[in-house]
Design an enzyme around this catalytic site. Structure first.
Site, short mmCIF file in Angstrom:
data_model
loop_
_atom_site.label_atom_id
_atom_site.label_comp_id
_atom_site.label_asym_id
_atom_site.label_seq_id
_atom_site.Cartn_x
_atom_site.Cartn_y
_atom_site.Cartn_z
N MET A 110 0.85 -1.19 0.00
CA MET A 110 0.00 0.00 0.00
C MET A 110 0.89 1.24 0.00
SD MET A 110 -2.83 -1.13 2.83
CE MET A 110 -1.62 -1.92 3.88
N LEU A 197 -0.04 5.23 6.90
CA LEU A 197 0.99 5.51 5.89
C LEU A 197 1.43 4.23 5.17
CD1 LEU A 197 3.04 8.27 7.71
CD2 LEU A 197 1.16 8.55 6.10
N GLY A 198 2.50 4.32 4.36
CA GLY A 198 2.90 3.21 3.51
C GLY A 198 3.10 1.92 4.28
N SER A 199 2.60 0.81 3.76
CA SER A 199 2.64 -0.44 4.51
C SER A 199 2.32 -1.61 3.59
CB SER A 199 1.66 -0.37 5.68
OG SER A 199 0.45 0.23 5.28
N ARG A 200 2.09 -2.78 4.20
CA ARG A 200 1.94 -3.99 3.41
C ARG A 200 1.10 -5.01 4.19
NH1 ARG A 200 7.39 -7.42 1.92
NH2 ARG A 200 6.53 -9.52 2.19
#
Length: 230
Positions: A110, A197-200
């Protein structure tokens, strides 16, 4: 098939961001008023509005929470994407924390521009929820799956398959929120959690699962079918 009970409220912005959005809007309005009435020229007001208005728009985009329902009631053997993003991993891996055997891992990355709400990938029951503190490597790196801060949610489907869903904090993300509760039923269409925020998100499936996506394919949480269980 287990009967679904729709519990979702019509949320336009995720509850995790309501305070930030409210206080941020109040602050921007107050500063804008001071700049409008405090200077004879409107240049400071215009510059402030462009810069902070754009920043606020990005935050609003991050916390948006679309209303979604999977289009079919036949979900017993379906695995849906738990997050918006793109497929970055489809491979067999050794999973030694819970299964102690080889599993098929499908990972979704993401970006900060994606919706960061997470959905349950399957219908079933929550078997285990466990949070791990850790590092904050870039989310797309292989070592992020085990070394980064993450939360593991072990699910048992209505047909008895065990599926592991792992929320992983990235280099920018500093908070993994998990709503899943051990022992409770879970359904596609319900929120599993949220990552800021940005992640997975990694999903571990039985090896004989039928993969329905390909590398770099965009996914829509709760809509894209990523696999079918045998």
């Amino acid at each position: 098939m287990v009967q679904k009970i729709k519990k979702l409220k019509k949320i336009r912005f995720h509850s995790e961001g309501r305070d930030q959005l409210f206080y941020g809007a109040v602050l921007i309005i107050l500063v804008a008023l001071l700049l409008w009435f405090g200077f004879s020229t409107k240049i400071p007001f215009i510059i402030f509005l462009i810069v902070f208005g754009t920043a606020y728009g990005l935050v609003v985009n991050f916390y948006r929470c679309p209303i979604r329902h999977f289009p079919s009631e036949e979900t017993d053997d379906i695995v849906v994407a738990p997050a918006d993003g793109k497929i970055v991993v489809i491979e067999e891996v050794d999973e030694n924390e819970y299964f102690h055997d080889r599993r098929l891992m499908i990972s979704i990355f993401m970006s900060p521009l994606n919706v960061h709400a997470n959905w349950f990938p399957v219908d079933g029951k929550v078997k285990l929820v466990k949070h791990f503190n850790g590092n904050h490597h870039k989310a797309w790196l292989p070592k992020a799956s085990e070394e980064n801060e993450h939360a593991d949610i072990l699910l048992t489907t209505t047909n008895g398959h065990d599926v592991l869903c792992r929320q992983i904090a990235g280099a920018m993300a500093r908070r993994v929120v998990t709503y899943a509760v051990e022992g409770e039923d879970c359904f596609i269409d319900e929120h599993l959690g949220f990552i800021k925020l940005g992640s997975r998100v990694d999903v571990y499936l039985p090896l004989d699962s039928e993969v329905c996506v390909k590398m770099n394919q965009p996914t829509t949480g709760d809509q894209t079918v990523i696999a079918k269980l045998k």
